[in-house]
Enzyme design. Structure first.
Site, PDB file in Angstrom:
ATOM      1  CG  ASN A 130      -2.290  -0.396   0.991  1.00  0.00           C
ATOM      2  OD1 ASN A 130      -2.623  -0.814  -0.112  1.00  0.00           O
ATOM      3  ND2 ASN A 130      -3.136  -0.306   2.002  1.00  0.00           N
TER       4      ASN A 130
ATOM      5  CG  PHE B  99      -6.922   3.103  11.893  1.00  0.00           C
ATOM      6  CD1 PHE B  99      -7.256   1.752  11.877  1.00  0.00           C
ATOM      7  CD2 PHE B  99      -7.289   3.858  12.989  1.00  0.00           C
ATOM      8  CE1 PHE B  99      -7.936   1.167  12.930  1.00  0.00           C
ATOM      9  CE2 PHE B  99      -7.973   3.286  14.055  1.00  0.00           C
ATOM     10  CZ  PHE B  99      -8.298   1.935  14.021  1.00  0.00           C
ATOM     11  CD  GLU B 100      -3.347   0.110   5.441  1.00  0.00           C
ATOM     12  OE1 GLU B 100      -2.918  -0.763   6.193  1.00  0.00           O
ATOM     13  OE2 GLU B 100      -3.481  -0.047   4.227  1.00  0.00           O
ATOM     14  CG  PHE B 101      -6.648   4.465   4.073  1.00  0.00           C
ATOM     15  CD1 PHE B 101      -6.253   4.831   2.794  1.00  0.00           C
ATOM     16  CD2 PHE B 101      -6.981   3.139   4.300  1.00  0.00           C
ATOM     17  CE1 PHE B 101      -6.210   3.907   1.762  1.00  0.00           C
ATOM     18  CE2 PHE B 101      -6.936   2.207   3.278  1.00  0.00           C
ATOM     19  CZ  PHE B 101      -6.552   2.587   2.000  1.00  0.00           C
TER      20      PHE B 101
END
Lengths: 254, 323, 323, 254
Positions: C133, D50-52
């Site tokens: 990602n 969180f990755e976002f």
């Protein structure tokens, strides 16, 4: 004909070079005034970009620097220096307006030192955003308030900001983006462009009362001269009125 | 990687990614603990002689002036600086606290070159390496990303590159030449913001310059804020947090902290004060008198505010534009 | 640059910095001209067979679903995709419009793997290259910066790197190994936002995922917005503009444009709809029936809204949390 | 003693590994529930990333994905995926919680394919953020719901996400940050760590009723066994109450 000073004329000439419906990087001083004048004259949709992140500001009031609140007043985006520079690096910015202590026949500029690099005879400000602007914008326009042999030189003491480097193909050879480079030089004597083939500076237009010989003599390098030399129209009454009453009513610069 | 060309400028700060990681792992406080303190405490605790220092600003706008004056009052020596700067670097140079400069632009914009910079560099007292504005910010960005270098198309073909420590290589994907910029990890970052909470979560109005990058590139980060706000305000609009608490070591409440510079939406810059300084700065004796009066004289920022005068500051507030 | 290791994955889109520059120079409209149009017009005008397409979202959140359904209705073929995605990629794969995938994660998070992805890739119909990602987003970031590659410490030592087209080199400053990621310039980007003006100046609430990067990495950019606002609103808070107008080719007004996904602060995700789809997607015939009903059936997004039903959508609005 | 299912136990064991006053990257599912439980039990100041882009969220309500509005509800910063990943790359994030279809004795994980790469026998989701998390966080904790020889394998079909690669020093040799790597594995049978010297997986604790032999037999690779094996305490009544009534009252996961 209105009465005007040299700075006012310079601003008007630079202003006329600003094309409507394009994005232009402008720096402090004459480019800012020229942009403001252009927006009020022929280029209402000129999008002015400042290197610290303001883009599309109204320029209702004249900024004092490239990051003050007037550079993003009623702007369309207020981001940061990376976004501004990367927008140029990606090819979105058409024009860049620059100045310098010295310029050579290929449009390279020096704003770093006079004399050797360190310790120098005179320490100048440094590149600032100029190197980035001249590396990435499609066309750069240099504004030189004083046209003389100390400023239009054969050899720069320091090549801060790239023009056509040492001639045709050398920008691309160095890794700079294709089809970019110097476009015009506006001085107190006239307007110069660049010969398509040799990429050398060439006189295109003189200011009223200035001869092409004066321009050539005031350049240390051999200035090319176009076959047909135009004469820059003097500031119009309307230009002067807008410049004095709306662009810089507080007389910060003019 | 085959290097086609190497800048000959000295690399004043090595891009030590592993060292930075180990440092923040060991020293950075990840807890919600109040970091509110005075500028004296912050500078005494987090700035050391020999540190590489970075200030974030746009010219004289949103400049960490109150923190800079305190660094000078405490006489932190042998500093390395990255500039892009004006008044704060002039003051540090005038106080003779600087050994090296990664310089991109130090001058007074339309008012011309810095006399103090000239004296410091032309005398050989301060060593320099040159960069473009984009390049130095991308060096912070590389550090903020945690990578040792970042490519750019800036600086290619110029003496700016030759007198930096950038390197030119061929891109292994496209074959084009690119300049690689070494990441610039700061020992100490100084940033002035519109508002922050006591933990160091900070918001900035208007353009954000290179605050995002510099905050993330700093081992130690001192933030000064016009206003201290409740954490509940931060939580309501978390997308407005540009600096999260875990990057911050000290939060200093400093109203008018950018004076004599501007703070957008708060106060306009003090043109009179700056014009006087600019004139004084041309002369060594007058420069010293300015330093004695405005930097060494006040014992802290509150004192400085009193010296400048609240009426004058209120006037500057009235001169600033709205949205 | 000496390359120590090269991923064997196919490079589906070359990092052509000069080509991107020339393209935006020639085609991008830098004027303040209204770009408001229907999704049919936008997709017809700006998406071509064979284009490399990118969608920006977080799982099923703020997903450009109305635009994706229109791409499928218009049967744009031989697409290349970058994903990181779920429902929108499932639909494009189910419609058999995709040739290649730069994949980082396509699945239903806690509900498990995508049956449609499995059928498409296991049958050999769709070619893949794998990334993390972080890596795929940094590829967008490199494009957004206008540089041909960007270094990272991700992917080193793994089969993910071996099946990507990253390259491993030695850092010329530190000697450490780094992975170089090729910039990913998109032919078309699709982004759904909270609000934008008619020129394409856009604001996003909450996290911004990779909207900033993807918008800047796209040759052509189609934006859909829950709400069209006046430019005066944009100008009042220019620091909230995440996508400026000159990046945008089309602005589509699409209330509930992320349905059946979530739009933070606007509406919660339609769990019932998604659960039904997830069940249907396990079976080819039922997948086709879903596609017929929800994608090919409605002639446009307005029709889709009617099909889903305004009561259902209002209920989803009532389920979303505030600040 | 309370009645509980295997998932609930897994969540409780994972939760207890979450250290207060640290930053942890968590993914969807069990890590999220474990983080929420930890914040309500022993780790109120656990900062969940969180990755976002959401960091420091309240986790009052359980997110359905790593980017939904609950991942940044009352958070301290809501930025984007680059900032989140770069924060890890710079060394700010202590723990990362991961899952996988296969794990080997060095803690490497496969979430990409079963069979050859292309076309594969089974196409799995791909790395997602797992590779980044395991490359950059100081300590990673893998959660494996099903401990058997098909999942604890001698050789991964695909090495998606780095553990200790092929043994001591090989992470560093590959260019990954020093002093990082796998820390714990939580399975339905027990908790594993890694032998300091060989970097091989080692059983540290079993769940009640599970023998160390069962763990060894259900691992295809040779599982090391610590000299002293602990027994994981069963979920307490308080843990179960908070988990069921406050962490996941809508029974989305448990």
């Amino acid at each position: 004909m209105a009465d005007y000073n040299e700075t006012e004329f310079l601003i008007c000439v630079a202003s006329r070079l600003m094309q409507d419906r394009t994005i232009a990087f402008v720096g402090t001083g004459i480019p800012m005034l020229a942009a403001s004048l252009a927006k009020k004259m022929h280029a209402p949709e000129l999008v002015v970009a400042f290197e610290f992140g303001g883009l599309g500001a109204s320029l209702d009031k004249l900024p004092l620097g490239v990051g003050d609140s007037r550079t993003f007043h009623k702007a369309l985006i207020a981001s940061g220096i990376c976004d501004a520079m990367e927008t140029a690096q990606r090819g979105f910015i058409e024009y860049g307006f620059l100045g310098g202590a010295q310029i050579d026949m290929y449009g390279n500029l020096n704003t770093t030192v006079i004399g050797k690099y360190w310790p120098p005879k005179v320490r100048l400000p440094g590149s600032g955003g100029a190197n980035d602007v001249a590396s990435h914008c499609w066309k750069t326009i240099a504004i030189m308030r004083q046209h003389d042999t100390k400023r239009f030189v054969k050899k720069l003491d320091f090549l801060t900001t790239p023009g056509y480097l040492t001639g045709p193909g050398t920008r691309e050879e160095a890794g700079l983006p294709p089809n970019t480079g110097p476009y015009r030089v506006v001085s107190n004597l006239g307007v110069m462009g660049y010969d398509d083939k040799s990429k050398r500076m060439m006189l295109l237009a003189t200011n009223p009362g200035i001869t092409k010989e004066q321009v050539v003599q005031n350049s240390e390098f051999e200035m090319l001269v176009a076959d047909k030399i135009a004469v820059n129209p003097e500031p119009s009454a309307q230009e002067l009125k807008i410049l004095r009453e709306h662009v810089d009513p507080d007389k910060l610069y003019i | 990687m085959e290097v086609l060309e190497s800048g000959l400028g000295e690399l004043f700060q090595k891009p030590d990614v592993w060292g930075f990681r180990e440092w923040v792992h060991k020293h950075k406080d990840k807890t919600l603990t109040s970091k509110l303190m005075t500028e004296q405490e912050a500078v005494a605790k987090f700035v050391k002689d020999g540190d590489y220092l970075g200030t974030e600003l746009y010219g004289t706008v949103r400049a960490p002036m109150s923190l800079t004056r305190e660094v000078i009052r405490q006489g932190k020596k042998h500093l390395k600086l990255a500039g892009q700067g004006i008044h704060e670097i002039d003051l540090l140079l005038a106080a003779d606290l600087v050994d090296t400069l990664d310089i991109t632009y130090i001058a007074w914009e339309v008012y011309g070159i810095s006399s103090i910079l000239r004296r410091a560099v032309e005398s050989g007292r301060v060593k320099t390496a040159d960069w473009s504005n984009g390049a130095i910010t991308w060096r912070f960005k590389a550090a903020a990303m945690g990578i040792p270098f970042i490519p750019t198309l800036s600086m290619l073909g110029t003496d700016t590159l030759k007198n930096s420590s950038a390197k030119v290589v061929k891109c292994p994907f496209t074959g084009q030449k690119v300049a690689l910029l070494p990441a610039l990890f700061l020992d100490v970052g100084l940033i002035h913001v519109h508002r922050g909470d006591k933990y160091g979560n900070c918001q900035i109005d208007g353009i954000s310059g290179f605050a995002f990058e510099l905050a993330r590139a700093s081992k130690k980060l001192i933030v000064s804020a016009e206003e201290i706000i409740d954490t509940e305000e931060i939580k309501k609009y978390p997308e407005h947090t540009i600096i999260p608490f875990f990057l911050v070591d000290a939060v200093v409440h400093a109203p008018y902290g950018s004076h004599p510079g501007e703070m957008c939406y708060n106060y306009w810059r003090d043109e009179g004060h700056l014009m006087n300084f600019l004139e004084d700065s041309k002369d060594i004796v007058k420069t010293k008198a300015y330093m004695d009066k405005y930097v060494y004289g006040p014992k802290n920022h509150d004192d400085y505010i009193k010296l400048v005068g609240i009426d004058r500051l209120k006037k500057l507030e009235s001169m600033i534009g709205g949205r």
